[in-house]
Design a protein around this motif. Structure first.
Motif, PDB file in Angstrom:
ATOM      1  N   ARG A 133       0.762  -1.139   0.146  1.00 15.18           N
ATOM      2  CA  ARG A 133      -0.295   0.259  -0.024  1.00 15.18           C
ATOM      3  C   ARG A 133       0.535   1.350  -0.374  1.00 15.18           C
ATOM      4  NH1 ARG A 133      -5.381  -0.924   1.473  1.00 15.18           N
ATOM      5  NH2 ARG A 133      -5.773   1.200   1.933  1.00 15.18           N
ATOM      6  N   PRO A 134       0.339   2.304  -0.540  1.00 14.00           N
ATOM      7  CA  PRO A 134       0.862   3.562  -0.073  1.00 14.00           C
ATOM      8  C   PRO A 134       0.917   4.589   1.093  1.00 14.00           C
ATOM      9  CG  PRO A 134      -0.542   3.679  -2.561  1.00 14.00           C
ATOM     10  CD  PRO A 134      -0.946   2.636  -1.645  1.00 14.00           C
ATOM     11  N   GLY A 135       2.400   4.191   1.162  1.00 13.47           N
ATOM     12  CA  GLY A 135       2.682   5.285   2.302  1.00 13.47           C
ATOM     13  C   GLY A 135       3.229   3.620   3.638  1.00 13.47           C
ATOM     14  N   TRP A 136       3.167   2.263   2.839  1.00 13.28           N
ATOM     15  CA  TRP A 136       3.014   1.546   4.507  1.00 13.28           C
ATOM     16  C   TRP A 136       4.246   1.046   4.352  1.00 13.28           C
ATOM     17  CZ3 TRP A 136      -0.712  -0.821   6.982  1.00 13.28           C
ATOM     18  CH2 TRP A 136      -1.558   0.358   7.711  1.00 13.28           C
ATOM     19  N   GLU A 137       5.286   1.225   3.699  1.00 10.48           N
ATOM     20  CA  GLU A 137       6.122   0.348   3.185  1.00 10.48           C
ATOM     21  C   GLU A 137       8.062   1.093   3.842  1.00 10.48           C
ATOM     22  OE1 GLU A 137       5.627   3.528   1.402  1.00 10.48           O
ATOM     23  OE2 GLU A 137       4.712   2.834  -0.415  1.00 10.48           O
ATOM     24  N   GLN A 138       7.322   1.452   5.444  1.00  9.43           N
ATOM     25  CA  GLN A 138       8.121   2.143   6.471  1.00  9.43           C
ATOM     26  C   GLN A 138       7.642   1.483   7.440  1.00  9.43           C
ATOM     27  OE1 GLN A 138      11.479   2.318   6.483  1.00  9.43           O
ATOM     28  NE2 GLN A 138      11.432   1.796   4.378  1.00  9.43           N
ATOM     29  N   VAL A 139       6.187   1.024   7.611  1.00  6.38           N
ATOM     30  CA  VAL A 139       5.709   0.422   9.121  1.00  6.38           C
ATOM     31  C   VAL A 139       5.673  -0.663   9.329  1.00  6.38           C
ATOM     32  CG1 VAL A 139       3.115   0.652   9.810  1.00  6.38           C
ATOM     33  CG2 VAL A 139       3.130   1.891   7.912  1.00  6.38           C
ATOM     34  N   PRO A 140       6.235  -0.993  10.588  1.00  2.57           N
ATOM     35  CA  PRO A 140       6.523  -2.056  11.106  1.00  2.57           C
ATOM     36  C   PRO A 140       5.059  -3.214  11.233  1.00  2.57           C
ATOM     37  CG  PRO A 140       7.417  -0.317  12.502  1.00  2.57           C
ATOM     38  CD  PRO A 140       6.384   0.768  11.077  1.00  2.57           C
ATOM     39  N   LEU A 141       5.609  -4.146  10.567  1.00  6.39           N
ATOM     40  CA  LEU A 141       4.441  -5.046  10.391  1.00  6.39           C
ATOM     41  C   LEU A 141       4.578  -6.744  11.055  1.00  6.39           C
ATOM     42  CD1 LEU A 141       3.515  -4.178   6.842  1.00  6.39           C
ATOM     43  CD2 LEU A 141       2.495  -3.358   8.318  1.00  6.39           C
ATOM     44  N   LEU A 142       3.358  -6.358  11.357  1.00  9.70           N
ATOM     45  CA  LEU A 142       4.097  -8.570  12.107  1.00  9.70           C
ATOM     46  C   LEU A 142       2.489  -8.924  11.501  1.00  9.70           C
ATOM     47  CD1 LEU A 142       5.089 -10.536  13.856  1.00  9.70           C
ATOM     48  CD2 LEU A 142       4.290  -9.024  16.376  1.00  9.70           C
ATOM     49  N   ASP A 143       2.736 -10.641  11.671  1.00  6.69           N
ATOM     50  CA  ASP A 143       1.384 -11.898  11.059  1.00  6.69           C
ATOM     51  C   ASP A 143       2.080 -12.483  11.949  1.00  6.69           C
ATOM     52  OD1 ASP A 143       0.273 -10.972   8.611  1.00  6.69           O
ATOM     53  OD2 ASP A 143       2.375 -11.566   7.561  1.00  6.69           O
ATOM     54  N   VAL A 144       1.239 -13.041  12.536  1.00  7.72           N
ATOM     55  CA  VAL A 144       0.700 -14.076  13.877  1.00  7.72           C
ATOM     56  C   VAL A 144      -0.295 -15.012  12.936  1.00  7.72           C
ATOM     57  CG1 VAL A 144       2.201 -12.588  15.579  1.00  7.72           C
ATOM     58  CG2 VAL A 144      -0.746 -12.652  15.564  1.00  7.72           C
ATOM     59  N   GLN A 145      -0.430 -16.407  14.193  1.00  8.81           N
ATOM     60  CA  GLN A 145      -1.723 -17.148  14.213  1.00  8.81           C
ATOM     61  C   GLN A 145      -2.409 -16.419  15.432  1.00  8.81           C
ATOM     62  OE1 GLN A 145      -1.047 -21.860  14.717  1.00  8.81           O
ATOM     63  NE2 GLN A 145      -0.836 -21.192  12.044  1.00  8.81           N
ATOM     64  N   GLN A 146      -3.317 -16.983  14.547  1.00  6.91           N
ATOM     65  CA  GLN A 146      -4.743 -16.382  15.853  1.00  6.91           C
ATOM     66  C   GLN A 146      -5.008 -17.397  16.434  1.00  6.91           C
ATOM     67  OE1 GLN A 146      -6.449 -13.937  15.753  1.00  6.91           O
ATOM     68  NE2 GLN A 146      -7.968 -14.520  18.103  1.00  6.91           N
TER      69      GLN A 146
END
Length: 145
Positions: free
Chosen positions: A87-100
């Protein structure tokens, strides 16, 4: 702590706030479901959810502290964070995936998100967003489509 000055923010530019107030880190929640475990279906659901969260909260990616996605174990075709990163502007956002956590009888094919963001708004002014079958998780917060 030294006094810091910050440039005008989207909230100030739109006239939502007439007087300056203290900014805080707040939590913004959302969830959706996916019809099938495919890259395309997951990407469409994540984009739809993030679009709704951005629109309903005047969300500025520059003010996002971090984002955690969780997905039920039946969704493994693509990481929701990989979709968000495009997504535009989201390149530097710290993101994490976890299993529910898997709980007997819980909603399947579900993606949840918790966004920590800097905002001058109080917690009760944020519009959490629950779409598709995830609306049953929080009917009081579900957006009617």
């Amino acid at each position: 702590m030294d006094n810091l000055t910050f440039p005008a923010h989207t909230y100030q530019q739109t006239g939502i706030l007439a007087t300056p107030i203290q900014w805080r880190v707040r939590g913004l929640r959302g969830a959706t479901t996916v019809g099938q475990n495919t890259k395309e279906a997951i990407a469409a659901a994540v984009d739809e959810l993030l679009d709704a969260l951005e629109t309903n909260n005047l969300l500025d990616p520059a003010e996002i502290v971090s984002v955690t996605f969780s997905a039920t174990p039946d969704l493994d075709a693509i990481f929701p964070a990989a979709v968000a990163r495009r997504r535009p502007g989201w390149e530097q956002v710290p993101l994490l995936d976890v299993q529910q956590m898997q709980v007997k009888g819980s909603l399947d094919h579900c993606i949840r998100v918790l966004i920590h963001l800097n905002t001058p708004l109080p917690q009760n002014a944020l519009r959490h967003t629950y779409l598709r079958r995830a609306a049953q998780l929080r009917p009081d917060l579900a957006l009617v489509k």
